[in-house]
Write an enzyme that holds these catalytic residues in place. Structure first.
Site, PDB file in Angstrom:
ATOM      1  N   GLN A  97       0.836  -1.172   0.115  1.00 56.74           N
ATOM      2  CA  GLN A  97      -0.044   0.076  -0.030  1.00 56.74           C
ATOM      3  C   GLN A  97       0.894   1.213   0.078  1.00 56.74           C
ATOM      4  OE1 GLN A  97      -2.313   1.585   3.201  1.00 56.74           O
ATOM      5  NE2 GLN A  97      -4.090   1.468   1.976  1.00 56.74           N
ATOM      6  N   TYR A 177      -5.597  10.803   4.005  1.00 56.03           N
ATOM      7  CA  TYR A 177      -4.407  11.258   3.432  1.00 56.03           C
ATOM      8  C   TYR A 177      -4.476  11.703   2.352  1.00 56.03           C
ATOM      9  CZ  TYR A 177      -3.775   8.012   7.779  1.00 56.03           C
ATOM     10  OH  TYR A 177      -3.776   7.575   9.014  1.00 56.03           O
ATOM     11  N   GLY A 314      -9.394  -6.519   8.613  1.00 54.53           N
ATOM     12  CA  GLY A 314      -8.141  -5.984   9.320  1.00 54.53           C
ATOM     13  C   GLY A 314      -8.091  -6.653  10.601  1.00 54.53           C
ATOM     14  N   ARG A 315      -8.760  -6.270  11.713  1.00 51.40           N
ATOM     15  CA  ARG A 315      -8.331  -6.759  13.177  1.00 51.40           C
ATOM     16  C   ARG A 315      -8.562  -8.351  13.141  1.00 51.40           C
ATOM     17  NH1 ARG A 315     -12.223  -2.181  15.353  1.00 51.40           N
ATOM     18  NH2 ARG A 315     -13.133  -2.694  13.209  1.00 51.40           N
TER      19      ARG A 315
HETATM   20  C1  LIG Z   1      -4.031  -0.956  13.867  1.00 45.14           C
HETATM   21  C2  LIG Z   1      -4.775  -0.563  12.484  1.00 45.14           C
HETATM   22  C3  LIG Z   1      -3.997   0.023  11.439  1.00 45.14           C
HETATM   23  C4  LIG Z   1      -4.392   0.152  10.107  1.00 45.14           C
HETATM   24  N1  LIG Z   1      -3.748   0.824   9.246  1.00 45.14           N
HETATM   25  C5  LIG Z   1      -4.198   1.066   7.908  1.00 45.14           C
HETATM   26  C6  LIG Z   1      -3.294   1.492   6.886  1.00 45.14           C
HETATM   27  O1  LIG Z   1      -2.279   1.610   6.941  1.00 45.14           O
HETATM   28  N2  LIG Z   1      -3.844   1.701   5.621  1.00 45.14           N
HETATM   29  C7  LIG Z   1      -5.176   1.826   5.403  1.00 45.14           C
HETATM   30  O2  LIG Z   1      -5.816   1.989   4.353  1.00 45.14           O
HETATM   31  N3  LIG Z   1      -6.175   1.300   6.478  1.00 45.14           N
HETATM   32  C8  LIG Z   1      -5.602   0.971   7.811  1.00 45.14           C
HETATM   33  N4  LIG Z   1      -6.437   0.686   8.683  1.00 45.14           N
HETATM   34  C9  LIG Z   1      -7.877   0.198   8.381  1.00 45.14           C
HETATM   35  C10 LIG Z   1      -8.008  -1.044   8.091  1.00 45.14           C
HETATM   36  O3  LIG Z   1      -7.580  -1.545   6.826  1.00 45.14           O
HETATM   37  C11 LIG Z   1      -9.581  -1.640   8.120  1.00 45.14           C
HETATM   38  O4  LIG Z   1     -10.249  -0.702   7.127  1.00 45.14           O
HETATM   39  C12 LIG Z   1     -10.091  -1.436   9.407  1.00 45.14           C
HETATM   40  O5  LIG Z   1      -9.560  -2.141  10.402  1.00 45.14           O
HETATM   41  C13 LIG Z   1     -11.451  -1.875   9.713  1.00 45.14           C
HETATM   42  O6  LIG Z   1     -11.753  -3.314   9.283  1.00 45.14           O
HETATM   43  P1  LIG Z   1     -11.903  -4.387  10.490  1.00 45.14           P
HETATM   44  O7  LIG Z   1     -13.412  -4.170  11.251  1.00 45.14           O
HETATM   45  O8  LIG Z   1     -11.701  -5.818   9.730  1.00 45.14           O
HETATM   46  O9  LIG Z   1     -10.485  -4.469  11.262  1.00 45.14           O
HETATM   47  C14 LIG Z   1      -5.948   0.213   9.927  1.00 45.14           C
HETATM   48  C15 LIG Z   1      -6.648  -0.282  11.015  1.00 45.14           C
HETATM   49  C16 LIG Z   1      -6.061  -0.827  12.149  1.00 45.14           C
HETATM   50  C17 LIG Z   1      -6.970  -1.356  13.246  1.00 45.14           C
END
Ligand SMILES: Cc1cc2nc3c(=O)[nH]c(=O)nc-3n(C[C@H](O)[C@H](O)[C@H](O)COP(=O)(O)O)c2cc1C
Length: 357
Positions: A97, A177, A314-315
């Site tokens: 990314q 961003y 994500g998580r």
């Molecule tokens: C610790 C953390 C770091 C993240 N870093 C990024 C990132 O670098 N780039 C991005 O597009 N989204 C980032 N996100 C958003 C995640 O890609 C994702 O959209 C978000 O965690 C929701 O999905 P989930 O419910 O499956 O966790 C981040 C989220 C978390 C929790």
């Protein structure tokens, strides 16, 4: 269960439709070089259909967080080469990314490089820097003459990513961003051709997408957007304007046939997301955002009911290196620990156990 069936993204064949979300973890030190711990973290997660790396900066001015990895220096590329080799050796696939933080940073994070954005408007609040918490600075408005150089930074970082062994890149136009700052009428109040109307605000993102696609091949390029996310002051509160802006963006890039469009939106079944999906035509990856953690049931339904071609997770992928197996067999999950998301070291990073056979 269609979630566990193959999917073609550009030049890549995914064995399943569970995509590891880009997840910033800030464990690459001052030099932004992914080391052995980062290699191990991604290696453990190679059974995901596709890994999208954490946001990586294309230039020092674009660095958003302490300990964030970059795609700039030789040492950074060598570090990433170890990551991509490890993932490929495990049979996995990985995109980088590419993320320019824009105004969401501070000179105490960028190493003194000036903080820039589409307009000289600061975010309210504070940011974590190497020197502790600091208020967000007022960014310097990028001049029209500077914009092609930023496009070139995305191009060079994408070339570097391919050289470092990534299967492709995801351009980060989400979450407030730099690229998202151009799209939002709150953060982009330019009066030149890169602001104003929906077409004006979409222009810079289109230029970046077209240039990167021309440089490394559209089939190796994905784009992430998060319309109406309303995060980090990149507000988008006028539904008509949102549809017009993202509609122009998607309509313009659709003929390029990118690998995918990744959409973060709290209402993936709503008309905005499904309209953008139809207009894009190619594979669309869905994530419903930070509000509620993605569940197995949601992921299964999004793909089974054809609201998404794949699901971005994500998580659950932070806490479960073997998430695909656990979801496939409907086995219990490890819980993610938010206190270790942005911490140092192995705890909460490489020590989440996979299930024994
Ligand atoms: C610790 C953390 C770091 C993240 N870093 C990024 C990132 O670098 N780039 C991005 O597009 N989204 C980032 N996100 C958003 C995640 O890609 C994702 O959209 C978000 O965690 C929701 O999905 P989930 O419910 O499956 O966790 C981040 C989220 C978390 C929790």
């Amino acid at each position: 269960m269609k979630l566990f069936s193959p999917l073609t993204l550009g030049e890549l064949e995914l064995p399943n439709r569970v995509v590891m979300a880009p997840l910033t973890r800030m464990r690459s030190g001052r030099e932004g070089v992914p080391g052995p711990l980062v290699v191990e973290h991604y290696r453990q997660r190679a059974s995901l259909g596709l890994i999208v790396s954490e946001g990586t900066y294309p230039s020092h001015a674009g660095q958003g967080f302490p300990g964030q990895p970059g795609l700039v220096t030789e040492a950074q590329l060598a570090g990433w080469k170890n990551v991509t080799t490890a993932v490929h050796d495990e049979g996995g696939r990985i995109f980088a990314q590419v993320m320019h933080a824009g105004r969401v940073t501070h000179e105490a994070t960028t190493g003194g490089f000036e903080v820039v954005g589409p307009s000289a408007i600061a975010i309210e609040g504070q940011t974590h820097t190497y020197d502790g918490k600091e208020p967000y600075p007022v960014p310097r408005e990028l001049t029209p003459e500077e914009l092609p150089a930023i496009v070139q930074e995305f191009v060079q970082a994408s070339r570097n990513a391919i050289e470092a062994g990534f299967d492709g890149v995801e351009l980060h136009a989400a979450n407030g961003y730099l690229l998202h700052e151009f799209l939002s009428p709150a953060s982009n109040q330019r009066t030149d051709s890169h602001g104003g109307s929906p077409a004006g605000r979409a222009r810079f993102v289109i230029e970046v997408v077209e240039a990167v696609a021309a440089a490394i091949g559209a089939g190796r390029v994905g784009l992430r957007i998060s319309p109406e996310h309303n995060i980090q002051d990149a507000l988008e509160t006028d539904a008509q304007d949102v549809l017009a802006t993202y509609g122009i963006l998607v309509d313009t890039i659709a003929p390029l046939q990118l690998a995918y469009l990744s959409i973060l939106h709290r209402d993936p079944l709503g008309t905005l997301v499904q309209d953008l999906r139809n207009r894009f035509g190619g594979p669309v990856l869905i994530n419903s955002g930070f509000g509620v953690i993605t569940t197995r049931e949601e992921a299964l339904a999004l793909v089974a009911e054809d609201h998404a071609d794949a699901v971005v997770v994500g998580r659950p992928a932070i806490a479960n290196p073997d998430l695909v197996r656990r979801w496939y067999e409907d086995l219990p999950l490890n819980e993610p620990n938010p206190l270790t998301f942005y911490a140092d070291g192995a705890e909460g990073y490489t020590d989440y156990p996979a299930l024994a056979n």
